[in-house]
Design a protein around this motif. Structure first.
Motif, short mmCIF file in Angstrom:
data_model
loop_
_atom_site.label_atom_id
_atom_site.label_comp_id
_atom_site.label_asym_id
_atom_site.label_seq_id
_atom_site.Cartn_x
_atom_site.Cartn_y
_atom_site.Cartn_z
N SER A 43 8.28 -14.49 15.25
CA SER A 43 7.32 -13.95 16.20
C SER A 43 6.41 -12.90 15.59
CB SER A 43 8.04 -13.37 17.41
OG SER A 43 8.85 -12.29 17.01
N SER A 44 6.83 -12.31 14.48
CA SER A 44 6.03 -11.26 13.86
C SER A 44 5.38 -11.76 12.58
CB SER A 44 6.88 -10.03 13.59
OG SER A 44 7.93 -10.38 12.70
N GLY A 45 4.89 -13.00 12.58
CA GLY A 45 4.29 -13.60 11.40
C GLY A 45 3.06 -12.84 10.92
N ALA A 46 2.21 -12.40 11.85
CA ALA A 46 1.00 -11.68 11.47
C ALA A 46 1.34 -10.32 10.87
CB ALA A 46 0.10 -11.51 12.69
N VAL A 47 2.36 -9.67 11.42
CA VAL A 47 2.79 -8.37 10.90
C VAL A 47 3.34 -8.54 9.48
CG1 VAL A 47 4.42 -6.46 11.21
CG2 VAL A 47 3.27 -7.45 13.19
N ASP A 48 4.11 -9.60 9.26
CA ASP A 48 4.66 -9.87 7.93
C ASP A 48 3.55 -10.13 6.92
OD1 ASP A 48 7.19 -9.56 8.90
OD2 ASP A 48 7.64 -11.70 9.00
N GLU A 49 2.54 -10.89 7.31
CA GLU A 49 1.42 -11.17 6.41
C GLU A 49 0.66 -9.90 6.07
OE1 GLU A 49 -1.12 -14.29 7.80
OE2 GLU A 49 0.57 -15.62 8.20
N GLU A 50 0.47 -9.04 7.05
CA GLU A 50 -0.23 -7.77 6.81
C GLU A 50 0.59 -6.88 5.88
OE1 GLU A 50 -3.08 -4.71 7.04
OE2 GLU A 50 -3.17 -6.85 7.44
N GLU A 51 1.89 -6.79 6.13
CA GLU A 51 2.74 -5.98 5.26
C GLU A 51 2.77 -6.54 3.85
OE1 GLU A 51 7.27 -4.20 4.91
OE2 GLU A 51 6.64 -5.16 6.78
N GLN A 52 2.81 -7.84 3.72
CA GLN A 52 2.81 -8.48 2.40
C GLN A 52 1.50 -8.21 1.66
OE1 GLN A 52 5.62 -9.68 1.49
NE2 GLN A 52 4.99 -10.37 -0.51
N ARG A 53 0.39 -8.22 2.39
CA ARG A 53 -0.91 -7.93 1.78
C ARG A 53 -0.96 -6.49 1.29
NH1 ARG A 53 -5.24 -5.44 2.64
NH2 ARG A 53 -4.77 -4.81 4.76
N LEU A 54 -0.45 -5.58 2.13
CA LEU A 54 -0.42 -4.16 1.74
C LEU A 54 0.47 -3.94 0.51
CD1 LEU A 54 -0.24 -2.45 5.24
CD2 LEU A 54 -2.17 -2.45 3.66
N ARG A 55 1.63 -4.59 0.50
CA ARG A 55 2.52 -4.49 -0.67
C ARG A 55 1.83 -5.01 -1.93
NH1 ARG A 55 8.26 -4.22 0.00
NH2 ARG A 55 8.81 -3.79 2.14
N SER A 56 1.12 -6.10 -1.79
CA SER A 56 0.41 -6.68 -2.92
C SER A 56 -0.66 -5.72 -3.44
CB SER A 56 -0.23 -8.00 -2.49
OG SER A 56 -1.03 -8.50 -3.50
N ASP A 57 -1.40 -5.09 -2.53
CA ASP A 57 -2.42 -4.11 -2.93
C ASP A 57 -1.79 -2.92 -3.65
OD1 ASP A 57 -4.38 -5.69 -1.84
OD2 ASP A 57 -4.61 -4.49 0.00
N LEU A 58 -0.69 -2.42 -3.11
CA LEU A 58 -0.02 -1.28 -3.75
C LEU A 58 0.51 -1.65 -5.14
CD1 LEU A 58 1.93 0.26 -0.74
CD2 LEU A 58 -0.01 1.26 -1.96
N ARG A 59 1.07 -2.84 -5.26
CA ARG A 59 1.57 -3.29 -6.57
C ARG A 59 0.44 -3.39 -7.58
NH1 ARG A 59 5.78 -3.59 -10.05
NH2 ARG A 59 5.72 -5.48 -11.22
N GLU A 60 -0.70 -3.94 -7.14
CA GLU A 60 -1.84 -4.07 -8.04
C GLU A 60 -2.35 -2.69 -8.47
OE1 GLU A 60 -6.34 -5.94 -8.20
OE2 GLU A 60 -5.04 -6.42 -6.51
N ARG A 61 -2.43 -1.73 -7.55
CA ARG A 61 -2.86 -0.37 -7.89
C ARG A 61 -1.91 0.27 -8.89
NH1 ARG A 61 -4.52 2.48 -2.18
NH2 ARG A 61 -6.13 1.00 -1.60
N PHE A 62 -0.61 0.08 -8.67
CA PHE A 62 0.39 0.65 -9.58
C PHE A 62 0.23 0.07 -10.98
CE2 PHE A 62 4.66 0.41 -11.49
CZ PHE A 62 4.88 1.77 -11.64
N LEU A 63 0.08 -1.24 -11.09
CA LEU A 63 -0.07 -1.87 -12.40
C LEU A 63 -1.36 -1.44 -13.09
CD1 LEU A 63 1.28 -5.43 -11.59
CD2 LEU A 63 2.44 -3.61 -12.85
N ARG A 64 -2.43 -1.28 -12.33
CA ARG A 64 -3.68 -0.79 -12.91
C ARG A 64 -3.53 0.65 -13.40
NH1 ARG A 64 -8.02 -4.13 -12.24
NH2 ARG A 64 -7.79 -5.77 -10.69
#
Length: 134
Positions: A50-71
């Motif tokens: 039921s929280s598919g949209a929330v999971d996608e948003e959290e996954q996108r945010l995690r991806s952005d944070l990971r990319e910033r950390f690696l940069r």
């Protein structure tokens, strides 16, 4: 000239006992359904559909944070970095690289309160923060 050789007897090797690792989601040794595992390793991603949209948003945010950390790690390469460690210890070194799991930092010219080390590995779990000039 007389040379005496003393026979050295080799001791029986002792096997190493490998204990299971701690309650880490990526390691072994604890049942993921046990109360201890659930208490020590809560997951932020829910398993309900039921929280598919929330999971996608959290996954996108995690991806952005990971990319910033690696940069940031790429920007730190070959720069003088100050590390704030536990027990209020501050050290400076030229950043080299991190391992693939980001568990260790390889540094050169590590300036510590006890002296300078030409090459060293810093455990990431000992580092509270780091800073460097752009």
């Amino acid at each position: 000239m007389c040379v005496l050789f003393k026979q050295i007897s080799m001791k029986t090797p002792v096997s190493v006992l490998r204990l299971p690792r701690g309650p880490d989601p990526n390691s072994r040794g604890f049942d993921p359904n046990s109360p201890r595992f659930i208490a020590l390793c809560p997951t932020t991603l829910s398993s309900s559909s039921s929280s598919g949209a929330v999971d996608e948003e959290e996954q996108r945010l995690r991806s952005d944070l990971r990319e910033r950390f690696l940069r940031t790690l790429l920007l730190m390469t070959d720069k003088q970095v100050e590390f704030n460690m536990h027990e209020k210890v501050r050290v400076r070194a030229r950043f080299g690289a991190s391992d693939i799991d980001v568990l260790n930092f390889q540094v050169s010219g590590l300036e510590t309160p006890l002296g300078v080390q030409k090459e060293a590995l810093l455990r990431c779990q000992d580092v509270i923060s780091c800073s460097f000039e752009l």
